[in-house]
Design a protein around this motif. Structure first.
Motif, mmCIF file in Angstrom:
data_model
loop_
_atom_site.group_PDB
_atom_site.id
_atom_site.type_symbol
_atom_site.label_atom_id
_atom_site.label_comp_id
_atom_site.label_asym_id
_atom_site.label_seq_id
_atom_site.Cartn_x
_atom_site.Cartn_y
_atom_site.Cartn_z
ATOM 1 N N LEU A 125 0.788 -1.129 -0.052
ATOM 2 C CA LEU A 125 -0.012 0.019 0.077
ATOM 3 C C LEU A 125 0.837 1.442 -0.046
ATOM 4 O O LEU A 125 0.596 2.232 -0.704
ATOM 5 N N ILE B 99 2.229 1.725 -3.424
ATOM 6 C CA ILE B 99 1.099 2.125 -4.452
ATOM 7 C C ILE B 99 0.995 3.751 -4.287
ATOM 8 O O ILE B 99 0.941 4.607 -5.157
ATOM 9 N N ILE B 100 1.147 4.023 -2.909
ATOM 10 C CA ILE B 100 0.618 5.552 -2.702
ATOM 11 C C ILE B 100 1.824 6.276 -3.108
ATOM 12 O O ILE B 100 1.950 7.331 -3.848
ATOM 13 N N TYR C 106 1.993 6.727 -7.169
ATOM 14 C CA TYR C 106 0.780 7.527 -7.660
ATOM 15 C C TYR C 106 1.379 8.925 -7.393
ATOM 16 O O TYR C 106 1.126 9.777 -8.196
ATOM 17 N N GLY D 151 -6.095 8.986 -7.276
ATOM 18 C CA GLY D 151 -5.388 7.823 -7.358
ATOM 19 C C GLY D 151 -5.293 7.063 -5.827
ATOM 20 O O GLY D 151 -5.701 6.020 -5.480
ATOM 21 N N VAL D 152 -4.426 7.841 -5.004
ATOM 22 C CA VAL D 152 -4.246 7.267 -3.680
ATOM 23 C C VAL D 152 -5.568 7.409 -3.013
ATOM 24 O O VAL D 152 -5.793 6.205 -2.237
ATOM 25 N N LYS E 292 -8.526 6.498 -4.331
ATOM 26 C CA LYS E 292 -9.358 5.526 -4.747
ATOM 27 C C LYS E 292 -8.564 4.154 -4.196
ATOM 28 O O LYS E 292 -9.357 3.235 -3.966
ATOM 29 N N SER E 293 -7.298 3.964 -4.074
ATOM 30 C CA SER E 293 -6.633 2.771 -3.417
ATOM 31 C C SER E 293 -7.012 2.595 -2.151
ATOM 32 O O SER E 293 -6.706 1.476 -1.853
ATOM 33 N N VAL E 294 -6.830 3.782 -1.250
ATOM 34 C CA VAL E 294 -6.993 3.660 0.184
ATOM 35 C C VAL E 294 -8.244 3.649 0.765
ATOM 36 O O VAL E 294 -8.447 2.693 1.646
ATOM 37 N N LYS E 295 -9.151 3.998 -0.140
ATOM 38 C CA LYS E 295 -10.750 3.770 0.254
ATOM 39 C C LYS E 295 -11.352 2.498 0.788
ATOM 40 O O LYS E 295 -11.787 2.083 1.763
#
Length: 76
Positions: free
Chosen positions: A14, A17-18, A21, A61-62, A64-67
């Protein structure tokens, strides 16, 4: 044993990914802004606007990924 939700590998994924982005959005915005500035002769305008657009896209994008990891506060 550790359950799947608290795995350090999942946390590291995670974080990567953050960071990808945010860094990717900023670097992509700078390069696009510089290229457009050279093409049209308005470097500061395109550089700043594309950098802001790239950062906005990266943070979206962060989000949407962390949600999915945050949950919505409702118990099932």
């Amino acid at each position: 044993m550790s359950d799947g939700k608290r795995s350090p590998w999942r946390a590291m994924a995670l974080v990567s990914i953050i960071s990808s982005y945010v860094v990717g959005g900023a670097v992509g915005g700078v390069f696009t802004g510089l290229w457009l500035g050279n093409q049209f002769g308005a470097k500061p305008f395109f550089l700043i606007s594309c950098l802001l657009l790239g950062l906005f896209t990266g943070f979206y994008g962060v989000y949407k990924s962390v949600k999915p990891f945050l949950g919505d506060g409702k118990e099932q």
